[in-house]
Enzyme design. Structure first.
Site, PDB file in Angstrom:
ATOM      1  N   LYS A 157      -3.630   2.602   0.283  1.00 45.52           N
ATOM      2  CA  LYS A 157      -4.852   3.354   0.321  1.00 45.52           C
ATOM      3  C   LYS A 157      -4.520   4.786   0.700  1.00 45.52           C
ATOM      4  O   LYS A 157      -3.879   4.979   1.720  1.00 45.52           O
ATOM      5  CB  LYS A 157      -5.797   2.828   1.403  1.00 45.52           C
ATOM      6  CG  LYS A 157      -5.672   1.359   1.686  1.00 45.52           C
ATOM      7  CD  LYS A 157      -6.515   1.002   2.881  1.00 45.52           C
ATOM      8  CE  LYS A 157      -6.503  -0.492   3.034  1.00 45.52           C
ATOM      9  NZ  LYS A 157      -6.101  -0.951   4.330  1.00 45.52           N
ATOM     10  N   ASP A 215       0.832  -1.206   0.000  1.00 45.98           N
ATOM     11  CA  ASP A 215       0.000   0.000   0.000  1.00 45.98           C
ATOM     12  C   ASP A 215       0.863   1.252   0.000  1.00 45.98           C
ATOM     13  O   ASP A 215       2.085   1.189  -0.005  1.00 45.98           O
ATOM     14  CB  ASP A 215      -1.064  -0.040   1.105  1.00 45.98           C
ATOM     15  CG  ASP A 215      -0.483  -0.315   2.456  1.00 45.98           C
ATOM     16  OD1 ASP A 215       0.600   0.223   2.728  1.00 45.98           O
ATOM     17  OD2 ASP A 215      -1.107  -1.072   3.224  1.00 45.98           O
ATOM     18  N   MET A 236      -2.707   9.047  11.879  1.00 45.39           N
ATOM     19  CA  MET A 236      -3.733   9.591  10.967  1.00 45.39           C
ATOM     20  C   MET A 236      -4.380  10.845  11.536  1.00 45.39           C
ATOM     21  O   MET A 236      -5.598  11.015  11.456  1.00 45.39           O
ATOM     22  CB  MET A 236      -4.827   8.528  10.696  1.00 45.39           C
ATOM     23  CG  MET A 236      -4.275   7.282  10.044  1.00 45.39           C
ATOM     24  SD  MET A 236      -5.430   5.910  10.027  1.00 45.39           S
ATOM     25  CE  MET A 236      -5.169   5.169  11.632  1.00 45.39           C
TER      26      MET A 236
END
Ligand code: SAH
Length: 467
Positions: free
Chosen positions: A272, A250, A385
């Site tokens: 992603k 990813d 995040m």
């Protein structure tokens, strides 16, 4: 490539070494270990050269080098400290098409001697093309630690079975798979433990059994690729990355890490980016199942650690249900990597006795967190995040009772050359970074430990930072 690495068969061939000093002894020793007939010509000899010449098959002539010394010679090494003489030897050898090496003078060489890891019959040669023999030796020293000493014996053993295996397994793929399982399985372990006889017996049994075993089912390696710096991979991660036929990676997996996958592996990018999942999670899991059922060895390569905000658990759930063999390899998670590379210890006797990893991922536009639960004295908080929700995070922490002067750090692209560390307070940080072009991924660390950054940062310092 300035020099093509080749392995030269010298058994029984006459090789000339000109020079009688320590370096000449070393070169003569290398030729001797390749079973060459070593002939030494030199005006003078050190004691170690005289000792060396006692070995069987060695000969010498005490005196000045003359052109006739090259008669019937297959290879020559000039190891004198007389530059003119070395040059002369090189010229004469070139004229007669005899491979020649002049110590410390790559321009005069038609071949150079590599640094060698000798696990005969396995031999690893390292060369810096004559640019930095010391670097080649350092690399060799590293390889020495990586290559088990039993590999020589292992190679000899499997060499005896190559013909038989070729008969039993009809396709190259089957043979490769068989050898990979032997070389990394119990046979290898027995050799490493010095049980050569049992190893041979087991190998024989495996050849018989495996020839009828169906190799239809592949397997999946869920591998943590770490936060970016390829040096932070584990040995196991690297080994499996090199073994897999297909790699699903990813966005977080750095280019340097991807480059270490097997060269001919099929590389599939599966996402992603935030809010734009290239492939939905469900499809990734299904793809892993399908590829493994087709017989592939699949490496699911993820940033950081697969079990920390990596959805690794979900991916292998389906594999477990479908009885597909898998293994999980931990990686250095972003919190550890960023903390180490920014000089912010996550715990510290004076400032913090615990640390919590939290997701700052937004749900309906705001992080959905138990803020009260997060606010504990002497605790470090790490938000993954969290960049998009940064303002909200700072606000909520203050609102729920954390001092507005509490230090906070934002680490961009931790452990890579693009790493940047921004520090401030809960109150100042949102405006501090306004207008800055911050690149993902970023990690947020909140707590008194952030104060240590100024003193302890060591990695990738810009001139401004270090002044
Ligand atoms: N499994 C990963 C985390 C995946 S969640 C791990 O263990 O590290 C993705 C988040 O990880 C990013 O939004 C960011 O907060 C963090 N992250 C991953 N790599 C990072 C890096 N090199 N520098 C800063 N943050 C990183």
């Amino acid at each position: 490539m300035d020099f093509l690495p080749l392995f030269f068969k010298l058994t029984g061939k006459t090789c000339l070494v000109v020079g009688g000093g320590e370096i000449a002894v070393r070169k003569a020793g290398m030729l001797f270990s390749a079973d060459a007939q070593v002939h030494v010509v030199s005006k003078a000899m050190t004691k170690s050269m005289t000792d060396f010449l006692q070995k069987d098959g060695c000969s010498h002539r005490l005196g000045e080098f003359i052109a006739d010394d090259l008669n019937n010679v297959q290879l020559v090494i000039a190891a004198t400290n007389d530059k003119a003489l070395n040059k002369n030897i090189s010229q004469l050898a070139h004229e007669r098409n005899i491979p020649v090496n002049v110590v410390d003078d790559p321009a005069l060489c038609s071949f150079i001697l590599p640094a060698i890891v000798d696990r005969s019959p396995v031999v690893v040669a390292v060369s810096s093309g004559g640019k930095s023999p010391v670097l080649a030796r350092l690399i060799r020293a590293r390889l020495e630690t990586l290559i088990p000493s039993g590999y020589g014996k292992l190679a000899t053993l499997v060499g005896n079975y190559r013909g038989l295996v070729k008969q039993k397994f009809s396709t190259i793929n089957q043979r490769r798979e068989f050898w990979e399982s032997v070389l990394q399985g119990p046979v290898a372990e027995l050799i490493f433990a010095g049980k050569d006889k049992q190893a041979a017996q087991l190998l024989e049994k495996e050849v018989e059994q495996q020839s009828v075993r169906s190799n239809d089912m592949g397997e999946v390696y869920l591998v943590g690729g770490g936060p970016g710096d390829p040096d932070l991979l584990t040995f196991r991660a690297l080994r499996l990355m090199q073994q897999a036929d297909v790699v699903l990676y990813d966005r977080l997996v750095s280019e340097g890490v991807r480059d270490l996958c097997r060269r001919d592996a099929q590389m599939i990018h599966v996402g992603k980016a935030r809010d734009q999942h290239t492939l939905p999670q469900e499809d990734i899991s299904k793809m892993l199942v399908r590829l493994a059922k087709e017989g592939h060895r699949v490496c699911r390569l993820k940033g950081g650690d697969p079990f920390i905000f990596g959805r690794g658990g979900e991916e292998i759930e389906l594999l477990a249900k479908e009885n597909i063999p898998f293994q999980v390899v931990p990686g250095i998670t972003a919190a550890s990597g960023c903390a180490a590379y920014s000089g912010i210890p996550l715990t510290h006797r004076d400032y913090s006795q615990s640390v919590r990893f939290v997701t700052g991922h937004l749900k309906d536009g705001a992080p959905d967190l138990d803020w009260e639960g997060l606010i504990q004295p002497r605790q470090t908080l790490v938000f993954y995040m969290g960049l998009v929700g940064l303002k909200n995070i700072c606000h909520q922490l203050i609102h729920h009772g954390l001092g507005s002067k509490t230090p906070i750090a934002l680490i961009q692209k931790g452990t890579t050359i693009d790493q940047r560390v921004y520090t401030g307070t809960l109150k100042s940080m949102p405006s501090d970074i306004e207008g800055l072009e911050i690149q993902p991924p970023t990690l947020i660390i909140v707590g008194e430990v952030v104060k240590l950054h100024d003193e302890l940062s060591w990695f990738n310092l810009s001139p401004k930072d270090s002044s």
